[in-house]
Scaffold this active site. Structure first.
Site, PDB file in Angstrom:
ATOM      1  N   ASP A  91      -6.680  -5.766   5.088  1.00  0.00           N
ATOM      2  CA  ASP A  91      -7.741  -5.255   4.216  1.00  0.00           C
ATOM      3  C   ASP A  91      -8.709  -6.398   3.878  1.00  0.00           C
ATOM      4  OD1 ASP A  91      -9.241  -3.786   2.419  1.00  0.00           O
ATOM      5  OD2 ASP A  91      -7.578  -3.215   1.137  1.00  0.00           O
TER       6      ASP A  91
ATOM      7  N   LYS B 172       1.846 -14.386   5.954  1.00  0.00           N
ATOM      8  CA  LYS B 172       2.082 -15.418   4.945  1.00  0.00           C
ATOM      9  C   LYS B 172       3.603 -15.646   4.884  1.00  0.00           C
ATOM     10  CE  LYS B 172       0.549 -18.145   1.669  1.00  0.00           C
ATOM     11  NZ  LYS B 172      -0.291 -19.318   1.949  1.00  0.00           N
TER      12      LYS B 172
ATOM     13  N   TYR C 231       0.814  -1.218   0.000  1.00  0.00           N
ATOM     14  CA  TYR C 231       0.000   0.000   0.000  1.00  0.00           C
ATOM     15  C   TYR C 231       0.847   1.267   0.000  1.00  0.00           C
ATOM     16  CZ  TYR C 231      -4.177  -2.746   0.672  1.00  0.00           C
ATOM     17  OH  TYR C 231      -5.195  -3.632   0.493  1.00  0.00           O
TER      18      TYR C 231
ATOM     19  N   ASP D 206      -3.830 -17.614   4.956  1.00  0.00           N
ATOM     20  CA  ASP D 206      -4.933 -18.351   4.320  1.00  0.00           C
ATOM     21  C   ASP D 206      -5.675 -19.184   5.355  1.00  0.00           C
ATOM     22  OD1 ASP D 206      -2.561 -19.752   4.457  1.00  0.00           O
ATOM     23  OD2 ASP D 206      -2.666 -20.596   2.438  1.00  0.00           O
TER      24      ASP D 206
HETATM   25  O1  LIG Z   1      -8.678   3.244  -0.522  1.00  0.00           O
HETATM   26  C1  LIG Z   1      -9.409   2.481  -1.125  1.00  0.00           C
HETATM   27  O2  LIG Z   1      -9.999   2.803  -2.152  1.00  0.00           O
HETATM   28  C2  LIG Z   1      -9.623   1.090  -0.627  1.00  0.00           C
HETATM   29  C3  LIG Z   1      -9.098   0.895   0.757  1.00  0.00           C
HETATM   30  C4  LIG Z   1      -9.661  -0.272   1.420  1.00  0.00           C
HETATM   31  O3  LIG Z   1     -10.232  -1.167   0.842  1.00  0.00           O
HETATM   32  C5  LIG Z   1      -9.559  -0.354   2.870  1.00  0.00           C
HETATM   33  O4  LIG Z   1      -8.837   0.421   3.478  1.00  0.00           O
HETATM   34  O5  LIG Z   1     -10.191  -1.250   3.440  1.00  0.00           O
HETATM   35 MG   LIG Z   2     -10.899  -2.717   2.148  1.00  0.00          MG
END
Ligand SMILES: O=C(O)CCC(=O)C(=O)O
Ligand SMILES: [Mg+2]
Ligand SMILES: NC(=O)C1=CN([C@@H]2O[C@H](COP(=O)(O)OP(=O)(O)OC[C@H]3O[C@@H](n4cnc5c(N)ncnc54)[C@H](OP(=O)(O)O)[C@@H]3O)[C@@H](O)[C@H]2O)C=CC1
Length: 473
Positions: A362, A237, A160, A338
Site C-alpha cells: 500500500d 521487514k 488488512y 525501508d
Molecule cells: O480502502 C481504503 O480506504 C484504502 C485502501 C488503500 O489505500 C489501497 O488499497 O491502496
Molecule cells: Mg493506498
C-alpha cells in the site's frame, strides 16, 4: 436474482478456465462509479475506453457496462448503511471482471474498508500496481523514466484482515491478559516483555499459502517481461517481524527455488556461481567468505552453515545455472522495506517486480506513483483465480470531488490493464498512445499542469479524456 439493478440486455459474461478469463466479443462488465472524485473520473474513463474499443474493433467488439452500486451511491439507492449491497456482490461474482472508482473509508471508527472487503470477498489476492513513466510528465525526480516497476501486493491478509480490538474493549483486555500472563511467559524468546494494559491490539497474519500464491503470480508475470526486467524482489521487514515478514521472504525463495527451479536464480546463488566462474579452483570456504562479508567473525556453526549453502548450490544447480546460464534466469532477490523506499528513488532502474505484503505494498505503490507523476498516474488491478476488479491506487480525493478537475489517468490506465487482461491489446494500445500524446503535448489536468515548467493552463478532467481520444491516431 437482483433487487434493484438490471443487467444489460445485450452482452454475455466472461468465464474463467484455469485462472484465465475467456472473453466474448460483447462482455458485460460491472462498474462501480465510486465516491468523491469517482463522479468525475468514471464518466471520463468510460468514454475513453468505449472510444478505444470502437476504434480498434469497428463494432466487432464492445463492452456492455453494468452499473452496480457501492459506497455513498449504494446507500442512496438501497438505504442507510447499505454500503455494499448483495446485488453488487452477485453481479461481480456472476460477470467475473469489474472496474471501480475509489470508495471512502472513515478513519478510526465506522465501517471497515469496502475496497478491502471486495478484495477479500472475491479472494483477489494479487494487487498489481505498475508504475511507469509517460514522457513529458512533470516529476520531482531528475530521471523518472528510470523507474519502471510493478508492485505485486498481497491483498487478502496482513493487518488488512481487519482483526483488531479497541483499547479498553472487553475482548481486547482479555486477550492482553492471556498474552501477558500465559502466552508471552511461555515463549522464552519473549523474556519479560509485556503488552501495555492500555493498548489496542491488531493481528498480523501472514500465511505460507497466501505468500506463495502471490509470489507465484509475480514470477509468472516476470516470465512475460523483456529479459532485462525479469527480476522479482521480495520486499519485507523480516529483520523486525521475523515470523511474518521474514517468513514471507523465506517462503518466496522456497517457491522460486522449487516450483520455478529452472527459471529462477536467487541473488545469493548468483554470487556463489559467479565466484566459481571467476575462479574455478575457489574453495567453498573462500566462496562463503566472499558472499558473506562478515564471514570471519561468525561462529563456527554459522560458518559451516554458509559453506554448506555454497556446496549445495554448486552441487545442485551448477549444471543448469553455472557458466553464466544464471544470467538468463529470473533474478529473485530481497530487500528490507525501508531500504526499498530509498532504492526506488536512488537506483530505480535496478528494480522490476516488487512482491510484498499488504501494508508495505500500500505504502510502496503510492510512493512509486509519486516518482512517475503522482496519484493521477497510478493504475491497479486486484486479481484472483476466478475474478478481477480493476481500480486505481488513489482514493476519493474528496476536496476535488465534483469539480471536473481531477486527473482520471489512473482509472483510465486501470481500464487499460483491464483491456490487456481481456486480451484486447489493440484497444489498450490506443489508450496508452493517446494518453502519452496528450501528456507530451502538455494537455494535462491541474496536478501535472502545476508542476510543468513553465506551468500550463490545466485541462478539466473531461477535457483530458477528450484529448486522449483525439490522440488515438
Ligand atoms: O480502502 C481504503 O480506504 C484504502 C485502501 C488503500 O489505500 C489501497 O488499497 O491502496
Ligand atoms: Mg493506498
Ligand atoms: N482503493 C480505494 O478506493 C482507496 C480509497 N481511499 C480512501 O479515499 C479517501 C481519501 O483518502 P486520501 O488519503 O485523501 O487519499 P487520496 O488518494 O484520495 O488523495 C490524496 C491526494 O492525492 C492526490 N490525488 C488523489 N487522486 C488523484 C488524482 N486522480 N489525480 C491527481 N491527484 C490525485 C490529491 O492531491 P492534491 O490535493 O495535492 O492535488 C489528493 O488530495 C479515504 O477515505 C481513503 O480511505 C484511499 C486509497 C485507495
Amino acid at each position: 436474482m437482483y433487487d434493484k439493478i438490471i443487467p444489460p440486455t445485450s452482452g454475455t459474461k466472461i468465464t474463467f478456465k484455469n485462472g484465465e478469463p475467456i472473453v466474448p466479443d460483447n462482455p458485460i462488465i460491472p462498474f462501480i462509479r465510486g465516491d468523491g472524485t469517482g463522479i468525475d473520473i468514471w464518466p471520463a474513463t468510460q468514454k475513453v475506453l468505449d472510444a478505444a474499443v470502437a476504434q480498434a474493433y469497428k463494432g466487432q467488439r464492445q463492452i456492455s457496462w453494468f452499473k452496480v452500486y457501492a459506497g455513498d451511491e449504494a446507500c442512496d439507492l438501497y438505504g442507510t448503511y447499505q454500503y455494499l449491497p448483495q446485488d453488487t456482490l452477485t453481479a461481480i461474482k456472476e460477470y467475473g471482471v469489474a472496474i471501480k472508482g475509489p470508495l471512502t473509508t472513515p478513519v478510526g471508527g465506522g465501517i471497515r474498508s469496502l475496497n478491502v472487503a471486495l478484495r477479500q470477498i472475491f479472494d483477489l489476492y494479487a494487487c498489481v500496481r505498475p508504475c511507469r513513466y509517460y514522457a513529458g510528465t512533470p516529476s520531482p525526480h531528475k530521471n523518472p523514466e528510470k523507474l519502471d516497476v510493478i508492485v505485486y501486493r498481497e491483498n487478502t491478509e496482513d493487518i488488512y484482515l481487519g482483526i483488531e480490538w479497541k483499547q479498553g474493549s472487553e475482548i481486547g483486555d482479555r486477550l492482553i491478559k492471556i498474552l501477558n500472563e500465559e502466552l508471552i511467559p511461555a515463549t522464552p524468546e519473549h523474556g519479560k516483555k509485556q503488552i501495555p494494559l492500555d493498548a489496542g491490539i491488531g493481528i498480523k497474519p501472514i500465511s505460507k499459502s497466501g505468500s506463495q500464491r502471490l509470489v507465484r503470480r509475480a514470477i509468472k508475470h516476470a516470465l512475460q517481461l523483456p529479459k532485462h526486467k525479469q527480476q522479482v524482489t521480495l520486499v519485507h521487514k523480516g529483520n523486525i517481524m521475523k515470523y511474518t515478514e521474514g517468513a514471507f521472504r523465506d517462503w518466496g525463495y522456497e517457491l522460486a527455488t522449487t516450483e520455478f527451479r529452472q527459471e529462477c536464480v536467487t541473488e545469493r546463488e548468483s554470487w556463489i556461481l559467479s565466484n566459481k566462474e571467476k575462479n574455478s579452483e575457489i574453495s567453498p570456504e573462500d566462496n562463503a567468505r566472499q558472499i558473506d562479508p562478515g564471514y570471519d567473525a561468525l561462529t563456527q556453526e554459522k560458518k559451516a552453515q554458509i559453506v554448506k549453502e555454497v556446496e549445495t548450490v554448486l552441487n545442485s544447480i551448477w549444471h543448469s545455472h553455472g557458466n553464466g546460464q544464471w544470467k538468463d534466469k529470473i533474478m529473485v532477490n530481497d530487500r528490507i522495506a525501508d531500504s526499498i523506499f530509498q532504492q526506488i528513488q536512488t537506483r530505480p532502474d535496478e528494480y522490476s517486480i516488487l512482491a510484498t505484503m499488504n501494508l508495505n505494498g500500500d505504502y510502496l505503490s503510492d510512493a512509486a506513483a509519486a516518482i512517475v507523476g503522482g496519484l493521477g498516474m497510478g493504475p491497479g488491478a486486484n486479481i484472483g483465480d476466478a475474478c478481477a476488479v480493476f481500480e486505481a491506487t488513489h482514493g476519493t480525493a474528496p476536496k476535488h470531488a465534483g469539480l471536473d478537475k481531477i486527473n482520471p489517468g489512473s482509472v483510465i490506465l486501470s481500464g487499460v490493464m483491464m483491456l490487456e487482461y481481456m486480451g484486447w491489446q489493440e484497444a489498450a494500445d490506443l489508450v496508452k498512445h493517446g494518453l502519452g500524446q496528450a501528456i507530451a503535448n502538455s494537455q494535462v489536468t491541474y496536478d501535472l499542469a502545476r508542476l510543468l515548467e513553465p506551468p500550463v493552463e490545466p485541462l478539466k478532467c473531461s477535457e483530458f479524456a477528450e484529448a486522449i481520444i483525439q490522440h488515438f491516431v
